[in-house]
Design an enzyme around this catalytic site. Structure first.
Site, PDB file in Angstrom:
ATOM      1  N   HIS A   1      34.280  35.746  40.332  1.00  0.00           N
ATOM      2  CA  HIS A   1      34.601  37.120  40.722  1.00  0.00           C
ATOM      3  C   HIS A   1      34.056  37.413  42.134  1.00  0.00           C
ATOM      4  O   HIS A   1      34.786  37.896  43.011  1.00  0.00           O
ATOM      5  CB  HIS A   1      33.983  38.077  39.684  1.00  0.00           C
ATOM      6  CG  HIS A   1      34.242  39.518  39.933  1.00  0.00           C
ATOM      7  ND1 HIS A   1      35.203  40.230  39.246  1.00  0.00           N
ATOM      8  CD2 HIS A   1      33.670  40.403  40.785  1.00  0.00           C
ATOM      9  CE1 HIS A   1      35.209  41.479  39.677  1.00  0.00           C
ATOM     10  NE2 HIS A   1      34.283  41.618  40.606  1.00  0.00           N
ATOM     11  N   GLU A   2      32.799  37.075  42.341  1.00  0.00           N
ATOM     12  CA  GLU A   2      32.192  37.339  43.657  1.00  0.00           C
ATOM     13  C   GLU A   2      32.824  36.464  44.738  1.00  0.00           C
ATOM     14  O   GLU A   2      32.974  36.887  45.884  1.00  0.00           O
ATOM     15  CB  GLU A   2      30.671  37.150  43.611  1.00  0.00           C
ATOM     16  CG  GLU A   2      29.931  38.064  42.632  1.00  0.00           C
ATOM     17  CD  GLU A   2      30.288  39.541  42.742  1.00  0.00           C
ATOM     18  OE1 GLU A   2      30.599  39.987  43.860  1.00  0.00           O
ATOM     19  OE2 GLU A   2      30.282  40.235  41.706  1.00  0.00           O
TER      20      GLU A   2
ATOM     21  N   HIS B   1      35.840  38.290  46.011  1.00  0.00           N
ATOM     22  CA  HIS B   1      35.486  39.286  47.033  1.00  0.00           C
ATOM     23  C   HIS B   1      35.205  38.591  48.372  1.00  0.00           C
ATOM     24  O   HIS B   1      35.653  39.020  49.431  1.00  0.00           O
ATOM     25  CB  HIS B   1      34.220  40.058  46.613  1.00  0.00           C
ATOM     26  CG  HIS B   1      34.444  41.083  45.543  1.00  0.00           C
ATOM     27  ND1 HIS B   1      35.323  42.123  45.688  1.00  0.00           N
ATOM     28  CD2 HIS B   1      33.888  41.229  44.306  1.00  0.00           C
ATOM     29  CE1 HIS B   1      35.303  42.883  44.585  1.00  0.00           C
ATOM     30  NE2 HIS B   1      34.445  42.359  43.726  1.00  0.00           N
TER      31      HIS B   1
ATOM     32  N   GLU C   1      38.986  44.596  44.397  1.00  0.00           N
ATOM     33  CA  GLU C   1      38.862  44.207  42.996  1.00  0.00           C
ATOM     34  C   GLU C   1      40.055  43.355  42.557  1.00  0.00           C
ATOM     35  O   GLU C   1      39.906  42.477  41.692  1.00  0.00           O
ATOM     36  CB  GLU C   1      38.733  45.477  42.144  1.00  0.00           C
ATOM     37  CG  GLU C   1      37.919  45.316  40.887  1.00  0.00           C
ATOM     38  CD  GLU C   1      36.465  44.877  41.083  1.00  0.00           C
ATOM     39  OE1 GLU C   1      35.931  45.004  42.209  1.00  0.00           O
ATOM     40  OE2 GLU C   1      35.887  44.386  40.097  1.00  0.00           O
TER      41      GLU C   1
END
Lengths: 297, 297
Positions: free
Chosen positions: B244-245, B248, B274
């Site tokens: 997820h990070e 980003h 997101e």
């Protein structure tokens, strides 16, 4: 500004991904230019304050330090202020690489650039005097080459005498076997942890990291950071290096909290700072009383 | 300013000694006030630029983003701008402690303070509208509660239908034994390292650390930082959190280098950000094609 700039400098050595160096130089350079502008904006208020009779010692200190910064920023033009920051930061990663590879040629062009800019800086600060005096004054207010020559010309012969006498008496121990062997990094880390405790470093007000060259930096009154290195040859370099940095840190950690946001809330000069670091490293660390605490006989 | 402020924020989570929080709040608050002042100083130039006909897309973007910041800083008074920074930073260490001890009462007064300040902020931004719309606009330009209600009122029933159908078909595997056991942190670190490679995270342009709650932050175009955590229960939380990070981070790392010092050099909104993080976490990470790369069957 000082807080941010110090943290950016610390991070450059400890955490920054290599490719971040160029933007870091840019950012530090902009912060320094902003600091120059903001300091020059203080010209009027400082002149006013300087004429007040009823200042206490702390207030006089603030006026003295700001006047000193003002003098620097008024004489050195913004272009050079920015370039000095950028050149220093740009040299950091090449310096580390040069050290690692023992190849001076990697660092040479950066050192030449910085030397050239420092000569310019000296020339702006004092066009007629010896350039080294102008630069020396930045670390040690008012000290000149003449002063230094006088100090050392008296000290050196006396020190040589003491050294000769000590050596001739044969009271120094032979080299210890521990000094010659490669050490286990994790074991030395434990010894170093113990040293931090013995020196009374306050847990919640400092941190310790590893860097290419050990240093100490104050981010804030309750946030002082030291580094050490593990090479892993000659444990003394790491251990006494750590005590040396603790000395710098303890000096900063003991500044009065009431001054914490004042420009006086830091060591007064490179020389006094070094006296503190060497006090802990040499007078305490190498003493007959301290050594048994980490090396039980 | 953005560079310094981002680094100060990152350091707060990763490195700062606890006692440093108060000065950090002060420093961030001063930087934010300086940013407000500098942005407001751009009022004239931005108004001029806005009237120019011959702007290209990149230039129009800069004008649009600065106008948006200008609008914020013109409406929210400096006192509140500073207080918001300080309150948020002051809440960080108590939040960590509350989380660790599962004791909401430690964080409660801080949350109340921040909520109160955010209500004030909303009121300055739009005294007559719904306060949440004013705050929503800060993350997702132009989006309103009405828009969101419409989106969710259509999405939720459809998603429920899909979920019911999928569950009734029994195609989901039973819980895997690996999900229930405590994992070995060092082994999962190795898996995570492999994932960083598979996702093409560029070595010299990012770094990875451990923090209480995972996050991603851009310091500069070539210096993006992500964090993960090891709890060590449910390896999926750490592994998918990392992906997820990375999502980003990859979004920020792919911004055109030509924009690197422009105010447009960052993600356009929380929603689009997101979408990128969830794309890598869910669409890629949980796919039949990706899973075998880290869990050979």
């Amino acid at each position: 500004m000082t807080h941010a700039s110090s943290l950016l400098g610390w991070d450059l050595e400890i955490n920054m991904p290599e490719a971040g160096a160029s933007a870091r130089g840019q950012a530090q350079s902009e912060i320094e230019l902003l600091r120059q502008k903001m300091t020059i904006d203080l010209t009027g208020p400082v002149e006013k304050a300087d004429k007040l009779k009823a200042l206490n010692d702390a207030e006089k200190g603030v006026v003295r330090v700001v006047k000193r910064e003002l003098n620097y920023y008024q004489k050195v033009p913004p272009k050079l202020v920015g370039e000095l920051q950028k050149a220093t930061i740009d040299s950091n990663i090449p310096w580390r690489e040069a050290r690692k590879k023992s190849d001076f040629s990697i660092f040479k062009p950066h050192l030449e650039k910085i030397t050239e800019l420092k000569r310019e800086e000296a020339n702006y600060l004092d066009p007629s005097g010896n350039p080294y005096n102008a630069l020396l004054d930045l670390s040690e207010e008012g000290l000149t080459i003449t002063d230094l020559d006088k100090v050392f010309s008296e000290l050196v012969p006396q020190l040589k005498k003491i050294l000769a006498k000590t050596l001739s008496q044969g009271v120094f121990p032979e080299k210890h076997a521990l000094e010659e062997i490669d050490y286990d990094v994790n074991s030395l880390k434990q010894v170093n942890e113990k040293i931090l405790q013995l020196l009374g470093m306050p847990d919640k007000r400092f941190r310790q990291d590893v860097s290419t060259h050990p240093f100490s930096i104050k981010i804030a009154s309750d946030d002082v950071r030291i580094t050490t290195r593990y090479e892993p040859k000659d444990f003394k370099a790491s251990m006494f290096g750590l005590m040396h940095e603790c000395g710098h840190a303890l000096y900063e950690l003991q500044v009065d909290h009431e001054l914490q946001f004042a420009p006086t809330a830091t060591g007064v000069s490179a020389g006094v700072h070094e006296s503190q670091s060497r006090f802990w490293e040499n007078i305490v660390g190498r003493s007959k009383e301290f050594v048994p605490l980490v090396y039980p006989s």
